[in-house]
Design a protein around this motif. Structure first.
Motif, PDB file in Angstrom:
ATOM      1  N   ASN A  27       0.841  -1.183   0.000  1.00 14.69           N
ATOM      2  CA  ASN A  27       0.000   0.000   0.000  1.00 14.69           C
ATOM      3  C   ASN A  27       0.884   1.243   0.000  1.00 14.69           C
ATOM      4  N   LEU A  28       0.342   2.323  -0.537  1.00 18.50           N
ATOM      5  CA  LEU A  28       0.997   3.624  -0.467  1.00 18.50           C
ATOM      6  C   LEU A  28       0.131   4.503   0.433  1.00 18.50           C
ATOM      7  N   TRP A  29       0.700   4.908   1.564  1.00 19.04           N
ATOM      8  CA  TRP A  29      -0.025   5.696   2.563  1.00 19.04           C
ATOM      9  C   TRP A  29       0.349   7.170   2.456  1.00 19.04           C
ATOM     10  N   ARG A  30      -0.647   8.040   2.576  1.00 13.32           N
ATOM     11  CA  ARG A  30      -0.411   9.480   2.697  1.00 13.32           C
ATOM     12  C   ARG A  30      -0.768   9.897   4.119  1.00 13.32           C
ATOM     13  N   TYR A  31       0.220  10.451   4.819  1.00 11.28           N
ATOM     14  CA  TYR A  31       0.030  10.958   6.176  1.00 11.28           C
ATOM     15  C   TYR A  31       0.098  12.482   6.131  1.00 11.28           C
ATOM     16  N   PRO A  32      -1.021  13.176   6.283  1.00 10.02           N
ATOM     17  CA  PRO A  32      -0.989  14.633   6.354  1.00 10.02           C
ATOM     18  C   PRO A  32      -0.281  15.094   7.632  1.00 10.02           C
ATOM     19  N   PRO A  33       0.126  16.356   7.696  1.00 10.33           N
ATOM     20  CA  PRO A  33       0.757  16.868   8.915  1.00 10.33           C
ATOM     21  C   PRO A  33      -0.117  16.609  10.147  1.00 10.33           C
ATOM     22  N   GLY A  34       0.504  16.153  11.219  1.00 10.53           N
ATOM     23  CA  GLY A  34      -0.195  15.914  12.481  1.00 10.53           C
ATOM     24  C   GLY A  34      -0.897  14.567  12.581  1.00 10.53           C
ATOM     25  N   SER A  35      -0.862  13.762  11.550  1.00 10.11           N
ATOM     26  CA  SER A  35      -1.579  12.479  11.596  1.00 10.11           C
ATOM     27  C   SER A  35      -0.706  11.368  12.158  1.00 10.11           C
ATOM     28  N   LYS A  36      -1.357  10.328  12.641  1.00  5.00           N
ATOM     29  CA  LYS A  36      -0.637   9.159  13.138  1.00  5.00           C
ATOM     30  C   LYS A  36      -1.458   7.915  12.890  1.00  5.00           C
ATOM     31  N   GLY A  37      -0.753   6.796  12.726  1.00  2.00           N
ATOM     32  CA  GLY A  37      -1.400   5.505  12.565  1.00  2.00           C
ATOM     33  C   GLY A  37      -1.743   4.922  13.917  1.00  2.00           C
ATOM     34  N   ARG A  38      -2.019   3.643  13.908  1.00  2.00           N
ATOM     35  CA  ARG A  38      -2.375   2.942  15.143  1.00  2.00           C
ATOM     36  C   ARG A  38      -1.181   2.112  15.601  1.00  2.00           C
ATOM     37  N   LEU A  39      -0.902   2.142  16.893  1.00  2.00           N
ATOM     38  CA  LEU A  39       0.150   1.291  17.439  1.00  2.00           C
ATOM     39  C   LEU A  39      -0.336  -0.149  17.330  1.00  2.00           C
ATOM     40  N   HIS A  40       0.443  -0.981  16.642  1.00  2.00           N
ATOM     41  CA  HIS A  40       0.008  -2.348  16.394  1.00  2.00           C
ATOM     42  C   HIS A  40       1.225  -3.255  16.233  1.00  2.00           C
ATOM     43  N   ARG A  41       0.950  -4.553  16.193  1.00  2.00           N
ATOM     44  CA  ARG A  41       1.985  -5.528  15.862  1.00  2.00           C
ATOM     45  C   ARG A  41       1.369  -6.611  14.995  1.00  2.00           C
ATOM     46  N   GLU A  42       2.160  -7.062  14.047  1.00  2.00           N
ATOM     47  CA  GLU A  42       1.783  -8.180  13.191  1.00  2.00           C
ATOM     48  C   GLU A  42       2.400  -9.434  13.794  1.00  2.00           C
ATOM     49  N   HIS A  43       1.644 -10.524  13.826  1.00  2.00           N
ATOM     50  CA  HIS A  43       2.167 -11.745  14.430  1.00  2.00           C
ATOM     51  C   HIS A  43       2.849 -12.672  13.430  1.00  2.00           C
TER      52      HIS A  43
END
Length: 125
Positions: free
Chosen positions: A42-58
């Motif tokens: 995937n190609l993600w666009r993060y605008p200023p001030g944005s954040k993803g979710r804290l996660h882990r892949e198993h």
């Protein structure tokens, strides 16, 4: 055909299909455009001030490339924040907590690649 080519003018950034209520981040989901049997990207666009979710892949290994901007990535347990300027490569092993964020004043573009294709992230926040 055996390949997919998406030029910039063909890349439409939308909320993620699995999380349409996403308030800020936008994504080009390559599996919607290409046959990807063994991995995902995937190609993600993060605008200023944005954040993803804290996660882990198993089970999924993830590789990220910062295409543009200067986002940061929170990695590990305990978490460490790392600035990731354009061109940065990040490889994350299964079981490692991570979260991308953009504290800069410009958009950030992050290419994400994971294998195997199955993704069942554990959300940690």
């Amino acid at each position: 055909m055996g390949y997919t080519l998406l030029r910039p003018d063909e890349q439409e950034f939308k909320p993620p299909s699995w999380r349409p209520e996403e308030p800020v981040r936008r994504i080009v989901e390559l599996p919607l455009h290409a046959t990807m049997r063994h991995s995902r990207a995937n190609l993600w666009r993060y605008p200023p001030g944005s954040k993803g979710r804290l996660h882990r892949e198993h089970s999924q290994e993830e590789v990220f490339v910062v295409v543009d901007g200067t986002p940061s990535v929170l990695l590990g347990d305990p978490p460490e924040l790392h600035e990731a300027p354009r061109g940065t490569l990040v490889v994350v092993e299964p079981g490692t907590p991570l979260r991308w964020q953009n504290d800069s004043d410009a958009d950030a573009l992050i290419f994400a690649y994971g294998a195997p294709a199955e993704s069942r992230p554990e959300i940690l926040e």
